[in-house]
Each structure stands twice: as C-alpha cells, then as structure tokens.
Design a protein around this motif. Structure first.
Motif, PDB file in Angstrom:
ATOM      1  N   GLY A 113       0.851  -1.309   0.221  1.00 46.45           N
ATOM      2  CA  GLY A 113       0.340   0.256  -0.658  1.00 46.45           C
ATOM      3  C   GLY A 113       0.980   0.920   0.103  1.00 46.45           C
ATOM      4  N   LYS A 114       1.913   1.605   0.536  1.00 45.55           N
ATOM      5  CA  LYS A 114       2.496   2.280   1.090  1.00 45.55           C
ATOM      6  C   LYS A 114       3.582   2.699  -0.683  1.00 45.55           C
ATOM      7  CE  LYS A 114       2.858   2.477   5.709  1.00 45.55           C
ATOM      8  NZ  LYS A 114       2.515   1.773   5.960  1.00 45.55           N
ATOM      9  N   ARG A 164      -5.416 -19.016  23.966  1.00 46.75           N
ATOM     10  CA  ARG A 164      -5.980 -17.284  24.319  1.00 46.75           C
ATOM     11  C   ARG A 164      -5.582 -16.611  23.097  1.00 46.75           C
ATOM     12  NH1 ARG A 164      -2.143 -17.694  28.487  1.00 46.75           N
ATOM     13  NH2 ARG A 164      -1.067 -17.616  27.313  1.00 46.75           N
ATOM     14  N   ARG A 165      -4.905 -16.891  22.118  1.00 43.03           N
ATOM     15  CA  ARG A 165      -5.162 -15.794  20.728  1.00 43.03           C
ATOM     16  C   ARG A 165      -4.794 -16.153  20.134  1.00 43.03           C
ATOM     17  NH1 ARG A 165      -6.803 -11.483  23.185  1.00 43.03           N
ATOM     18  NH2 ARG A 165      -5.993 -10.416  25.472  1.00 43.03           N
ATOM     19  N   ASN A 167      -3.833  -8.154   9.958  1.00 43.96           N
ATOM     20  CA  ASN A 167      -5.762  -7.553   9.655  1.00 43.96           C
ATOM     21  C   ASN A 167      -6.514  -7.434   7.567  1.00 43.96           C
ATOM     22  OD1 ASN A 167      -7.553  -5.873   8.928  1.00 43.96           O
ATOM     23  ND2 ASN A 167      -6.959  -4.018  10.044  1.00 43.96           N
ATOM     24  N   ASP A 176      -8.349  -5.987   6.253  1.00 40.92           N
ATOM     25  CA  ASP A 176      -8.757  -4.940   5.660  1.00 40.92           C
ATOM     26  C   ASP A 176      -7.422  -4.835   5.062  1.00 40.92           C
ATOM     27  OD1 ASP A 176     -11.560  -4.621   6.125  1.00 40.92           O
ATOM     28  OD2 ASP A 176     -11.100  -3.938   7.718  1.00 40.92           O
ATOM     29  N   LEU A 177      -6.196  -4.765   6.018  1.00 40.44           N
ATOM     30  CA  LEU A 177      -5.369  -4.365   4.780  1.00 40.44           C
ATOM     31  C   LEU A 177      -3.981  -5.599   4.117  1.00 40.44           C
ATOM     32  CD1 LEU A 177      -4.149  -2.297   8.253  1.00 40.44           C
ATOM     33  CD2 LEU A 177      -5.220  -1.810   6.130  1.00 40.44           C
ATOM     34  N   PHE A 207      -9.002 -13.591  18.313  1.00 37.03           N
ATOM     35  CA  PHE A 207      -8.177 -12.647  16.917  1.00 37.03           C
ATOM     36  C   PHE A 207      -7.858 -11.534  17.519  1.00 37.03           C
ATOM     37  CE2 PHE A 207     -11.373 -15.212  14.130  1.00 37.03           C
ATOM     38  CZ  PHE A 207     -10.295 -15.576  13.136  1.00 37.03           C
ATOM     39  N   VAL A 208      -6.198 -11.640  17.409  1.00 35.67           N
ATOM     40  CA  VAL A 208      -5.882 -10.427  17.085  1.00 35.67           C
ATOM     41  C   VAL A 208      -4.941 -10.126  15.499  1.00 35.67           C
ATOM     42  CG1 VAL A 208      -5.230 -10.147  19.538  1.00 35.67           C
ATOM     43  CG2 VAL A 208      -3.124 -11.557  18.099  1.00 35.67           C
ATOM     44  N   PHE A 209      -4.576  -9.008  15.866  1.00 35.36           N
ATOM     45  CA  PHE A 209      -4.459  -8.272  14.004  1.00 35.36           C
ATOM     46  C   PHE A 209      -2.912  -8.274  13.883  1.00 35.36           C
ATOM     47  CE2 PHE A 209      -8.892  -8.565  14.881  1.00 35.36           C
ATOM     48  CZ  PHE A 209      -9.590  -9.361  13.696  1.00 35.36           C
ATOM     49  N   GLU A 214      -0.527  -5.650  12.024  1.00 36.11           N
ATOM     50  CA  GLU A 214      -0.915  -4.380  10.141  1.00 36.11           C
ATOM     51  C   GLU A 214      -0.364  -5.597   8.995  1.00 36.11           C
ATOM     52  OE1 GLU A 214       1.995  -1.803  10.055  1.00 36.11           O
ATOM     53  OE2 GLU A 214       1.095  -0.568   8.115  1.00 36.11           O
ATOM     54  N   GLN A 235       4.191  -8.413  11.008  1.00 38.62           N
ATOM     55  CA  GLN A 235       3.267  -8.022  13.065  1.00 38.62           C
ATOM     56  C   GLN A 235       2.927  -9.279  13.855  1.00 38.62           C
ATOM     57  OE1 GLN A 235       0.815  -4.802  13.015  1.00 38.62           O
ATOM     58  NE2 GLN A 235       2.006  -4.432  14.946  1.00 38.62           N
ATOM     59  N   PHE A 263       4.159 -11.049  16.955  1.00 36.30           N
ATOM     60  CA  PHE A 263       3.475 -11.465  17.763  1.00 36.30           C
ATOM     61  C   PHE A 263       3.754 -13.008  18.693  1.00 36.30           C
ATOM     62  CE2 PHE A 263      -0.344  -8.635  16.553  1.00 36.30           C
ATOM     63  CZ  PHE A 263       0.205  -7.133  17.366  1.00 36.30           C
ATOM     64  N   ASN A 270       3.153 -13.336  22.603  1.00 38.56           N
ATOM     65  CA  ASN A 270       2.743 -12.793  23.354  1.00 38.56           C
ATOM     66  C   ASN A 270       0.921 -13.927  22.624  1.00 38.56           C
ATOM     67  OD1 ASN A 270       2.860 -10.873  24.227  1.00 38.56           O
ATOM     68  ND2 ASN A 270       4.361 -10.560  23.090  1.00 38.56           N
ATOM     69  N   ALA A 271       1.607 -14.515  20.914  1.00 37.50           N
ATOM     70  CA  ALA A 271       0.022 -15.040  20.489  1.00 37.50           C
ATOM     71  C   ALA A 271       0.768 -16.496  20.448  1.00 37.50           C
ATOM     72  CB  ALA A 271      -0.514 -14.748  19.624  1.00 37.50           C
ATOM     73  N   PRO A 286       4.056 -13.790  28.290  1.00 43.83           N
ATOM     74  CA  PRO A 286       2.688 -14.313  29.065  1.00 43.83           C
ATOM     75  C   PRO A 286       4.635 -15.726  29.769  1.00 43.83           C
ATOM     76  CG  PRO A 286       1.816 -14.713  27.097  1.00 43.83           C
ATOM     77  CD  PRO A 286       2.658 -13.967  27.147  1.00 43.83           C
ATOM     78  N   GLY A 322      -2.935  -5.244  18.612  1.00 46.27           N
ATOM     79  CA  GLY A 322      -3.551  -6.146  17.968  1.00 46.27           C
ATOM     80  C   GLY A 322      -4.787  -5.885  17.519  1.00 46.27           C
TER      81      GLY A 322
END
Lengths: 251, 225
Positions: free
Chosen positions: A62-63, A128-129, A134, A136-137, A161-163, A165, A169, A173, A178-179, B70, B170
């Motif tokens: 996109g950029k 958990r995650r 995303n 959309d992106l 869900f965690v998104f 960019e 990314q 995660f 973290n996920a 975590p 997120g």
C-alpha cells in the motif's frame, strides 16, 4: 577556475569517460516486504549473469503504491497483491501488458511452542490468542479468514483474534509468544533455522484463494534496459527455483 | 462525510483519561523527588524518564512485546493474577501509554516544583505543617500550572499515540483499536470519508484543549517570588 576544484573536475571527466560507453543500466525495484529475503538472493543471481544492476527498496504494498502514484522513482514494482499493479496499469502509470504473477504466497498456521499443529488445534480452543494479518489491510489476512471459514472454525476462533498490520507483525506476535499461534506466510517460516521453527501446518490451497503477487514495469522504467532484463530474469528457471525454495508457488 | 467510528473514539478517551490519572498519581512524588533530591543519581533518573521522548515508538513497542510475553517474568505474573495477557489488552495499552507519556507528566511537574522557593516550604515547616501538609497547602497550589500542563500534555500525547499501540495492541475493536489505528486502517483501505470524520474530531478537540491551556495560563499566572 580555482586550483582546488581541479581534482574534482578530473574525477568528473573520468566518470563521464568511464560510464558513457558502458551498456549496463540500473533499475530501481520496489518490493513488498514479504519478498525481501527472496529478492536479495535473486538479485545476486541476476547480477552474476548480467551487466545490469538493480537497487532494491522494500515496504508495504500500500505504501509503495502511494509513493509511486506520488512520483517516487521506481522502475519495477513487485507487489504482494494483484490489485495495486492492476490499478497502476489501468491508470497508465505502468507499461501496458507488463503485469504478471511472479509468486503465489502460501499460508501457514504456525505454533512454535508445539511439536505438531493443525486445524484440530484451532477447533480445540485451548489457546488464548490467534494472530492473523488484518484482513482489511493484508492479503494473508483475507486468506486466513477464508481458511477458518472453509474449516467451519468461525465459532471456535470467535473472540481469540488479534490483528497484525501485516504478516510481519503477526510473525512478531507469535515469535514473542504473546500469541500462541498465528497465520503467517510460509516464506517467513522457511527463512528460520529448522530447529527453532516449531510446528506449522499449511492449509490445502483449495481452502483459500491463491495469494497472487504481481509485478509490473512502471512508466519510468519503460525504456530502462535493466528493468526489462530483470523482469525477464524473474521469469527464468533460475529465478523460479529460488522463489519456490523460499516457499512460494509460481504459475 | 460518513459517521465516525465512535467506539474507537470512546476507547481512546477512556485510555487517555486513565493514563493521565495514573501519571499524575505516580508522577507527582517522582517529580517532587527529582526537584528536591541532592543525590548524584538524579541525572540517571532524569535520563530514564526522558527516554520515551527520543526513542522511536518501534523500539518501545518491540521491548514491550518482549516484556509482555506471558512466558516471561512480568507478562507471566500479570497472566497469573488477571488471567489475561498484557499484549492485546486494554491494561497493556494503559501500561504502554504510561511509559510512553511519562516525560510529558514529569517534566512540567518537576519544573513547577523547582520554582517553589525553599523558603516557603521552610516557613510552612516552622509553622509545624507536616511535609505532606506543606506540600498540599503550599507547594501544590503554587504549582497549579505545572499540574495542568502535565495533565493536558499526558492526555493529548496518549490521544495521539500510534506506533506503540500498533505494535502491542493487536487492533481488537473496543479493546485496543484506538482512534489513530482506526484512522490508519481507513486511510490504507481508501475509506477517506470515515478517516475524515475521525480526524476532524481529533483535530478540533486537540486544538480546543491546547487553546484552553494557553488561555488558562495567561489568566492564572502564579507568581512564586
């Protein structure tokens, strides 16, 4: 002319003498970040068999698109989707009919902390995650959603869900734990040493639309020999072998 | 013009409000200590406090991701206490924003406290005011502009936060998808109408708040000496 300028003048003249008769040209290639490590290898192979040179910059599709539309000096664009090259072609900013699919991205469900992973893990819900790009992106986000829908896992993954960019990314995660798991690009996993990679599962191609990545020669590169030579090389068996080794499909 | 994304806006205001409150509570004693300490460690603490001013948000976000893990000490402790991860949660954003906006609270408070003349505090002490009493009845009222500036800057800076949230948030709607992230997504996906609506609200609000501070500062000039 002041004496002090003389060395510069000699250098400048020297440069003219050296560069003028040479046929080698230089092309600027902007590439989507997911393809960066692949193109680094292709660049070495290309420059080993050609007098031409390419200068590679990378960024999000996109950029780069926005930069090209606003006049950035780019000769060849290797996007992460088909949409942006298509728009550039339709808007007359790219050489007509120069557009082609150079790579097909493949999705992977990645869970570094486990010995095995797959759709059963997603269905079990014992996490958990779940990180995805995303939708959309990023095309990899759209593909991840399609896989989840195709496997009928919408309910099992609801609220997890965690998104990111982009897939880069998502990779971070999951890598930083973290996920627990996430949908990344297979090409990202293959650049990792096998012993730290952990478990991954590649969904069947019929579960999601192929993530076709298109390249296009831009109007600025229409008469640039290096740009055309590079695009031809990108279609060669040598380049295709590299592209496939990095986890992409080709047409 | 399209209707603005109010959930992102509401989330952002809640975040900024909470962060400002926490920063005033922890920032006041820290700034007071910095203003009065004679220790040689003072420049070290000042440098640490000022770090978020110069560090790129990507560095901060990257380190926070590692701290929030975590399976690491802090992230693990949080998970065992709350049952939730710090990354991708509102609580995580609060912590990230407190770190990120810390200098914007400390620095105005510290300089306000430094201009409270020592003699005034000594006079209060000689009238048998306890240090805490002296602080609240003498130093704090004299530093009202410092408090206001600290609060407004912390609030506004959190409102405008983007890079750190992008890296640890997120983008979960209603939880971590703040206004700047929403605008970013809208611009990237060419939904300019929605982007305009949110941007305009943010612009108008920020301008109004800053105007208020400048007008207030002009009217309530506190003379210390």
């Amino acid at each position: 002319m002041a004496k002090i300028f003389r060395p510069f003048l000699i250098c400048a003249l020297g440069a003219v003498v050296v560069t003028t008769p040479a046929v080698a040209a230089e092309a600027r290639v902007a590439v989507a970040t997911n393809f960066k490590s692949t193109i680094d290898e292709i660049e070495i192979a290309f420059e080993a068999q050609s007098d031409h040179e390419i200068i590679v910059t990378s960024g999000s599709t996109g950029k780069i698109y926005a930069q090209i539309v606003n006049g950035a000096p780019v000769d060849v664009f290797l996007a992460a989707d088909q949409e942006r090259p298509r728009r550039l072609e339709a808007g007359g900013r790219a050489v007509a009919r120069s557009r082609f699919t150079y790579a097909i991205g493949r999705l992977a469900l990645w869970e570094p902390g486990e010995a095995e992973t797959g759709p059963g893990r997603l269905a079990g819900g014992d996490y958990r995650r779940l990180a995805i790009a995303n939708p959309d992106l990023a095309p990899y986000g759209v593909a991840a959603r399609q896989v989840i829908a195709a496997l009928d896992l919408d309910d099992a993954t609801e609220g997890k869900f965690v998104f990111g960019e982009n897939v880069g990314q998502v990779f971070a995660f999951v890598r930083t734990q973290n996920a627990e798991l996430g949908f990344v690009a297979l090409s990202q996993l293959l650049t990792m040493p096998a012993d730290v990679r952990g478990a991954y599962w590649t969904p069947p191609q019929d579960a999601y639309d192929p993530i076709k990545q298109d390249a296009v020669i831009l109007a600025r590169g229409a008469d640039n020999e290096a740009a055309h030579a590079f695009v031809e090389f990108l279609k060669s068996d040598g380049a295709v072998a590299i592209i496939e080794r990095f986890g992409y499909g080709t047409e | 013009m399209t209707l603005p994304d109010l959930s992102a806006l509401w989330l952002t205001f809640r975040l900024a409000f909470l962060v400002t409150l926490i920063l005033l509570i922890i920032g006041t004693p820290l700034a007071w200590w910095l203003a009065n300490t004679k220790t040689r460690l003072k420049p070290v603490v000042e440098a640490i406090v000022a770090l978020p001013l110069v560090l790129p948000p990507t560095v901060l976000g990257f380190y926070l991701l590692i701290v929030f893990n975590p399976n690491a000490a802090i992230g693990g402790f949080w998970l065992s206490v709350t049952g939730d991860t710090l990354a991708f949660s509102f609580a995580g954003l609060v912590i990230a924003s407190v770190v990120y906006s810390l200098p914007f609270a400390i620095q105005p408070l510290q300089s306000a406290f430094e201009s409270v003349a020592e003699g005034v505090m000594e006079a209060a002490a000689s009238l048998r005011a306890s240090p805490l009493d002296a602080f609240f009845t003498v130093a704090a009222p004299l530093s009202v502009r410092g408090f206001l500036t600290a609060a407004v800057l912390s609030f506004a800076h959190t409102l405008g936060e983007f890079g750190v949230v992008l890296m640890v948030g997120g983008a979960i709607p209603g939880e971590t998808r703040v206004v700047s992230i929403a605008i970013y997504e809208q611009v990237e996906t060419l939904r300019y109408g929605e982007a305009h609506a949110l941007s305009l609200i943010l612009l108008a609000f920020s301008f109004a708040v800053l105007m208020f501070v400048y007008v207030f500062n002009r009217r309530h000039r506190v003379h210390v000496h």
